[in-house]
Design an enzyme around this catalytic site. Structure first.
Site, PDB file in Angstrom:
ATOM      1  N   GLU A   1       0.881  -1.164   0.000  1.00  0.00           N
ATOM      2  CA  GLU A   1       0.000   0.000   0.000  1.00  0.00           C
ATOM      3  C   GLU A   1       0.921   1.218   0.000  1.00  0.00           C
ATOM      4  O   GLU A   1       1.763   1.359   0.885  1.00  0.00           O
ATOM      5  CB  GLU A   1      -0.915   0.007   1.227  1.00  0.00           C
ATOM      6  CG  GLU A   1      -1.986   1.073   1.102  1.00  0.00           C
ATOM      7  CD  GLU A   1      -2.973   1.053   2.257  1.00  0.00           C
ATOM      8  OE1 GLU A   1      -4.147   0.765   2.011  1.00  0.00           O
ATOM      9  OE2 GLU A   1      -2.553   1.335   3.396  1.00  0.00           O
TER      10      GLU A   1
ATOM     11  N   ASP B   1      -3.352  11.160   8.188  1.00  0.00           N
ATOM     12  CA  ASP B   1      -2.023  10.782   8.647  1.00  0.00           C
ATOM     13  C   ASP B   1      -1.633  11.483   9.936  1.00  0.00           C
ATOM     14  O   ASP B   1      -1.805  12.686  10.090  1.00  0.00           O
ATOM     15  CB  ASP B   1      -0.979  11.092   7.567  1.00  0.00           C
ATOM     16  CG  ASP B   1      -1.166  10.230   6.333  1.00  0.00           C
ATOM     17  OD1 ASP B   1      -1.629   9.087   6.502  1.00  0.00           O
ATOM     18  OD2 ASP B   1      -0.872  10.697   5.227  1.00  0.00           O
TER      19      ASP B   1
END
Length: 269
Positions: free
Chosen positions: A49, A60
């Site tokens: 990924e 994130d």
């Protein structure tokens, strides 16, 4: 069959789960990033990924934000990332490759141009983190036109209607988020209802389920498989290894090799 479909069928036959590492491409630079990918695959990664560096990543946490900044500071763009993917695909024709990125990176060149490029370089699946499944139709159509599988996140608070929609639309794999919040290797808690979510997804004939967010130890991989997932994704823990070894590529690759082999071993019963 797609590469992801083939992977999960092969793993099921061996009674194994999938271990899928996440890294930001071109972190800390192009050549080192490619060696990182080689190390991940050599030590047992079942699929990849990959993220593209972006200045405002939504999901994130600080570790992956710093990886984005390192790649951007090095001058690496979407073009460099696609160049890297083509290089990976040339060396590893069978490995499934998924992208995890923000909608801006898809919209800016236009969806059609982006997904065409994905197809040309060997990407199998794309997960757009900030596009909820309820608003996904135009993305899935653009992806499908170029033979790219669309992956969706199943959040811990998903209701039955959302679960059924995710199961209907997601291809390749389903990304089950362990908990609310942003990515982090430190926060290893997971929502208490994951087993119910997994059961509901399976009843709805969802694509294989990979659990992500906070996966940093082999015990967590085993736990995900016991809950009924088909594998686990680990990102922040891997990017942290990169971050703390920026001064020594030898040490970086050695630590990564150990981490991935231990995490992959946990997928074997």
């Amino acid at each position: 069959m797609s590469r992801f479909d083939t992977l999960f069928a092969n793993l099921k036959a061996k009674n194994e789960g999938a271990f899928v590492p996440f890294v930001t491409l071109c972190d800390p630079d192009f050549d080192c990033s490619f060696e990182i990918i080689e190390t991940l695959i050599a030590n047992g990664a079942d699929a990849l990924e990959l993220g593209f560096p972006f200045s405002d990543p939504l999901l994130d946490g600080p570790v992956i934000q710093a990886a984005n900044k390192r790649a951007l500071d090095g001058g690496y763009s979407t073009d460099a990332c696609f160049e890297m993917i083509a290089k990976i695909r040339s060396k590893y024709p069978e490995i499934p490759i998924g992208l995890l990125l923000c909608a801006n990176l898809v919209f800016v060149p236009t969806q059609d141009v982006f997904f065409k490029r994905c197809a040309e370089t060997g990407v199998d699946a794309v997960l757009i983190a900030d596009v909820p499944v309820l608003a996904a139709e135009e993305f899935t159509q653009a992806a499908k036109k170029h033979g790219i599988q669309s992956v969706f996140i199943c959040p811990p608070n998903a209701d039955q209607a959302t679960i059924e929609r995710i199961a209907r639309l997601t291809e390749g794999y389903t990304y089950l988020v362990s908990r609310a919040g942003v990515t982090s290797a430190e926060n290893q808690a997971h929502a208490k209802n994951l087993d119910n979510l997994i059961e509901s997804l399976k009843r709805s004939n969802s694509a294989p389920i990979l659990q992500g967010f906070g996966i940093a130890k082999p015990e967590q991989v085993k736990e995900a498989l016991v809950l009924g997932c088909d594998g686990a994704i680990s990102g922040s823990a891997i990017v942290k290894i990169i971050e703390r070894n920026l001064d020594s590529q030898t040490q970086l690759l050695s630590e990564l090799a150990k981490f991935v082999s231990v995490m992959k071993a946990a997928t074997k019963s």
